[in-house]
Design an enzyme around this catalytic site. Sequence first.
Site, short mmCIF file in Angstrom:
data_model
loop_
_atom_site.label_atom_id
_atom_site.label_comp_id
_atom_site.label_asym_id
_atom_site.label_seq_id
_atom_site.Cartn_x
_atom_site.Cartn_y
_atom_site.Cartn_z
N GLY A 164 26.20 -7.53 59.81
CA GLY A 164 26.78 -6.31 59.27
C GLY A 164 27.50 -5.47 60.31
CD GLU A 200 31.18 -16.27 65.87
OE1 GLU A 200 30.38 -17.18 65.61
OE2 GLU A 200 31.57 -15.45 65.02
CE LYS A 201 40.32 -18.02 70.37
NZ LYS A 201 40.77 -17.84 71.76
CG PHE A 202 37.70 -11.27 68.42
CD1 PHE A 202 36.76 -10.70 67.56
CD2 PHE A 202 38.93 -10.65 68.57
CE1 PHE A 202 37.04 -9.52 66.88
CE2 PHE A 202 39.22 -9.47 67.89
CZ PHE A 202 38.29 -8.90 67.04
CB ILE A 203 39.29 -14.34 63.89
CG1 ILE A 203 38.72 -15.75 64.10
CG2 ILE A 203 40.54 -14.40 63.02
CD1 ILE A 203 38.60 -16.56 62.85
CE LYS A 237 31.24 -7.15 52.02
NZ LYS A 237 30.09 -7.96 51.56
CD GLU A 275 28.90 -11.51 55.26
OE1 GLU A 275 28.26 -10.60 54.72
OE2 GLU A 275 29.39 -11.40 56.41
NE ARG A 292 22.75 -7.89 50.57
CZ ARG A 292 23.26 -7.96 51.78
NH1 ARG A 292 22.50 -8.37 52.80
NH2 ARG A 292 24.53 -7.67 52.00
NE ARG A 339 30.67 -2.23 47.77
CZ ARG A 339 29.83 -2.71 48.67
NH1 ARG A 339 29.17 -1.88 49.47
NH2 ARG A 339 29.65 -4.00 48.80
C1 MV4 Z 1 33.87 -11.48 63.71
C2 MV4 Z 1 35.18 -10.93 63.74
C3 MV4 Z 1 36.15 -11.62 64.42
N1 MV4 Z 1 35.84 -12.78 65.05
N2 MV4 Z 1 33.62 -12.63 64.35
C4 MV4 Z 1 31.77 -7.84 61.44
C5 MV4 Z 1 30.59 -7.85 60.54
C6 MV4 Z 1 29.87 -9.12 60.81
N3 MV4 Z 1 29.35 -9.65 59.59
C7 MV4 Z 1 30.87 -10.01 61.43
N4 MV4 Z 1 32.01 -9.20 61.77
C8 MV4 Z 1 33.08 -9.72 62.40
N5 MV4 Z 1 32.88 -10.89 63.04
C9 MV4 Z 1 34.59 -13.25 65.00
N6 MV4 Z 1 34.31 -14.38 65.62
C10 MV4 Z 1 35.42 -9.75 63.06
C11 MV4 Z 1 34.37 -9.13 62.37
C12 MV4 Z 1 34.72 -7.92 61.68
C13 MV4 Z 1 34.68 -7.86 60.31
C14 MV4 Z 1 34.25 -8.94 59.56
C15 MV4 Z 1 34.20 -8.87 58.20
C16 MV4 Z 1 34.59 -7.71 57.57
C17 MV4 Z 1 35.01 -6.62 58.28
C18 MV4 Z 1 35.05 -6.67 59.66
C19 MV4 Z 1 35.48 -5.57 60.38
C20 MV4 Z 1 35.53 -5.64 61.72
C21 MV4 Z 1 35.14 -6.81 62.40
#
Ligand code: MV4
Length: 455
Positions: A164, A200-203, A237, A275, A292, A339
């Site tokens: 989260g 992990e790799k950042f997107i 969200k 997710e 959940r 929401r």
């Molecule tokens: C990431 C990401 C980019 N790259 N992981 C944020 C919540 C958590 N569930 C995982 N998240 C993220 N993980 C990698 N490798 C960017 C996010 C992220 C994000 C993900 C889903 C929905 C909104 C987001 C907002 C900011 C960052």
Amino acid sequence: MFQKILIANRGEIALRVICACRDLGIKTVAVYSEADRNSLHVRFADEAVCIGPAKSALSYLNIPSVISAAEITNVQAIHPGYGFLSENADFAEVCETSGIKFIGPSPEVTRLMGLKQRAREVMKAHGVPILPGSEGILRDAEEGLEVAAEIGYPVILKASAGGGGRGMRVVREPEELPKLFIQASQEAGSSFSCADIYVEKFIERPRHIEFQVIADHHGDVEVLFERECSVQRRHQKLIEEAPSPVLKPEVREATMKAIKDAFEAIGYTNAGTVEFLMDTDGSLFFIEVNARIQVEHPVTEFITGVDLVKTQIRVAAGEKLADILDRPIVMRGHAIECRINAEHPETFTPSPGRIKAMNVPGGIGIRVDTAAYVDGVIPPYYDSMIAKLIAHGSNREEAIARLLRALDLFVVEGIHTSIPLHQRILKDQAFRDAEIDTHYIQRFLEKSKKAVYED
Ligand code: MV4
């Protein structure tokens, strides 16, 4: 089948579970805090037990209080809803040892899914695509640097017990990794009592896409397509839809097959959400499992016709999916959910208080899940969501038109709500063109600010 179920939650989801129980002919027990004495879940349940003061930690999160209420009222099962105790493996275990069915996955599976790095390994082992990253927990910053050098920058450090959005750090160059590693592990240690970090790799600008799963206790797993949840602000969200307007059918099909295999292998039961992040090229990478029912489940219910909460209860009672679902499940049309929060539509500051007047819209293709009512009070102690407005149409355009029509007829007086914000988003060309990713809201708000200055 159970004769009586306790609902360990409040608000719209508590009412949603009461509705499912009524459809099944099951008696209900509500639990409530002192702040929720006059709530609709208390009014509409067959019995109600006060479990403590307003503060969640002393009521809705208080395991001994909830279990006592369940024992006094002699229920056979507890539905935890979302949030609160819904993903607490210790609570699920206490339920089972007290002879009460926890309506959710087993404590073991819930515990496994709570450890994000372990969930990642398990999903990978069963063919679900994950992002390149560390193979286990990082021993130290040094190992983080080694992995990052292999996969390339930017990378993201994540708390294994997190999720989260908490306990994460983006690392853009090796020089800053040691410092951010210490920050992330300290934050993880104090927030989750577990300092374990993986990388992990950042997107940069991912879309957030999640798949709905329902599984029975006989090894049968059904994946009910996906939801697109990219419209978020600070990990909350705002709008969710099903199906994703951009997911390629072949990626959908391959991902659903992989999830089914993995969940069968894990022995997953009940409802769950898987997710993923979607890269700009349209590929999906697993990030975590939510063990959940989720807030946004109604969009899936609209496109599949499956009552997810009723199905949760029936599989928990031992029924087979084969006897519940009308297979094959097909997608019909498009659904979108807004929401509606008790907060200022521009500043996002919470707006608790008494609802002075309200008009709840309806009509073809509209569903409203809410526990709000005229003269009811929105307390300041809990989540600010007061209603979910969901529209279904034969396609995305029709769903948007119905949502806008319903938002125009949705009146809430006495408190501020996010209704005006939703109206602006649904009229935004970028949203209508489905140009949405996790940075959409930020761009939208900057654009709106500019539009005000230019007026
Ligand atoms: C990431 C990401 C980019 N790259 N992981 C944020 C919540 C958590 N569930 C995982 N998240 C993220 N993980 C990698 N490798 C960017 C996010 C992220 C994000 C993900 C889903 C929905 C909104 C987001 C907002 C900011 C960052």
